[in-house]
Scaffold this active site. Structure first.
Site, PDB file in Angstrom:
ATOM      1  N   TYR A   1      -1.882  -0.918  10.470  1.00 52.95           N
ATOM      2  CA  TYR A   1      -1.918  -1.158   9.020  1.00 52.95           C
ATOM      3  C   TYR A   1      -0.606  -0.715   8.374  1.00 52.95           C
ATOM      4  CZ  TYR A   1      -3.853  -1.067   4.249  1.00 52.95           C
ATOM      5  OH  TYR A   1      -4.090  -1.273   2.910  1.00 52.95           O
TER       6      TYR A   1
ATOM      7  N   SER B   1       0.857  -1.181   0.000  1.00 51.28           N
ATOM      8  CA  SER B   1       0.000   0.000   0.000  1.00 51.28           C
ATOM      9  C   SER B   1       0.891   1.226   0.000  1.00 51.28           C
ATOM     10  CB  SER B   1      -0.885  -0.011   1.257  1.00 51.28           C
ATOM     11  OG  SER B   1      -1.514   1.236   1.467  1.00 51.28           O
TER      12      SER B   1
END
Length: 284
Positions: free
Chosen positions: A174, A161
């Site tokens: 995350y 990401s």
């Protein structure tokens, strides 16, 4: 004979395993590989994790994907499987070998997230996010690599990401997981280079999936940057961060196209890399 050949069959009869396949990027990637002649091995937990504030994939979405691939004439093996369950993932890899042949391409795509300042994160939020995003990527690779080693060939693409390349508030778990995915990719690339196995990551920005189109995320943007708690408010702020102004979130197909390219022979000299799909977000 399986289906009708298209003009571009880069992956004819190659066996591709994809996790988190039921919707979003996983679904787009599965369909893209199927269109180019691949045999598909699909996994998705199809259940809701307690810490996740948006809807995860449903079993009926998963089965609809399987039917669509079968209607395209491509062989497909599909299991409801949790990527954090080593035994279940090993069983999926072994079933793939028995029914479709050895795995050629791995797309470790399963992921999830939630929100909270780092000191307010619950243990469940931390564990579920790290387990699915990072441990799940490792397990997915672990069970597939032994099928690649004897043939000295294979392509592995892990889903990181833009959060894997910078810090982000209220997403420490995350961010840590996606940074970890990039470390895993670099280590695997070194270990597997003698076997001519390429290992890379893609780093998407906000993509038009359930993960980024939900009220919990809009509320988070409203608290953090003072925009209206709507999709339009979030989008207006996101467009200020990108080099390219987009009318909406990037489509899942923008990521699946990059995944297919990294899995193709065209990218055979690329390994250990992280490819941003971010409309210039990281640059700005």
């Amino acid at each position: 004979m399986w289906g009708i050949m298209s003009r571009d069959q880069r992956f004819q009869d190659q066996c591709v395993l994809i996790t988190g396949a039921a919707h979003g990027i996983g679904r787009a990637t599965a369909l893209a590989f199927a269109r180019e002649g691949a045999k598909l091995v699909l996994g998705d937990a199809c259940r809701q994790y307690g810490s996740v504030p948006y809807a995860l994939a449903l079993p009926e979405e998963f089965m609809a994907l399987v039917r669509e691939i079968e209607q395209m004439g491509r062989p497909v093996v599909a299991e409801r499987v949790d990527v954090t369950d080593l035994a279940a993932m090993q069983a999926l890899a072994e079933r793939a070998l028995q029914e479709l042949g050895p795995i050629d391409i791995v797309v470790a795509n399963a992921g999830l997230y939630s929100f909270a300042p780092s000191w307010e994160l619950s243990e469940a939020q931390w564990d579920e996010t790290l387990n699915v995003c990072l441990k799940g990527s490792w397990i997915t690779c672990k069970v597939c690599i032994p099928q690649m080693l004897p043939r000295r060939k294979g392509k592995i693409i892990c889903m990181s990401s833009t959060a894997g390349q910078k810090g982000m508030a209220n997403l420490a778990h995350y961010v840590a997981a996606k940074h970890g995915v990039l470390g895993l990719v670099k280590s695997l690339a070194i270990e597997l280079a003698p076997y001519d196995i390429n290992v890379n990551a893609v780093c998407p920005t906000s993509i038009d999936t359930a993960m980024n189109r939900n009220q919990a995320l809009y509320d988070e943007f409203a608290r953090d940057v003072g925009v209206p708690a709507t999709h339009e408010g979030m989008l207006a702020f996101m467009n200020q961060l990108n080099l390219f102004t987009n009318r909406d979130l990037l489509p899942p197909e923008a990521v699946s196209a990059a995944v297919l390219w990294l899995a193709s022979d065209e990218a055979r000299h690329i390994t250990g890399s992280a490819l941003p799909i971010d409309a210039g977000y990281l640059t700005r």
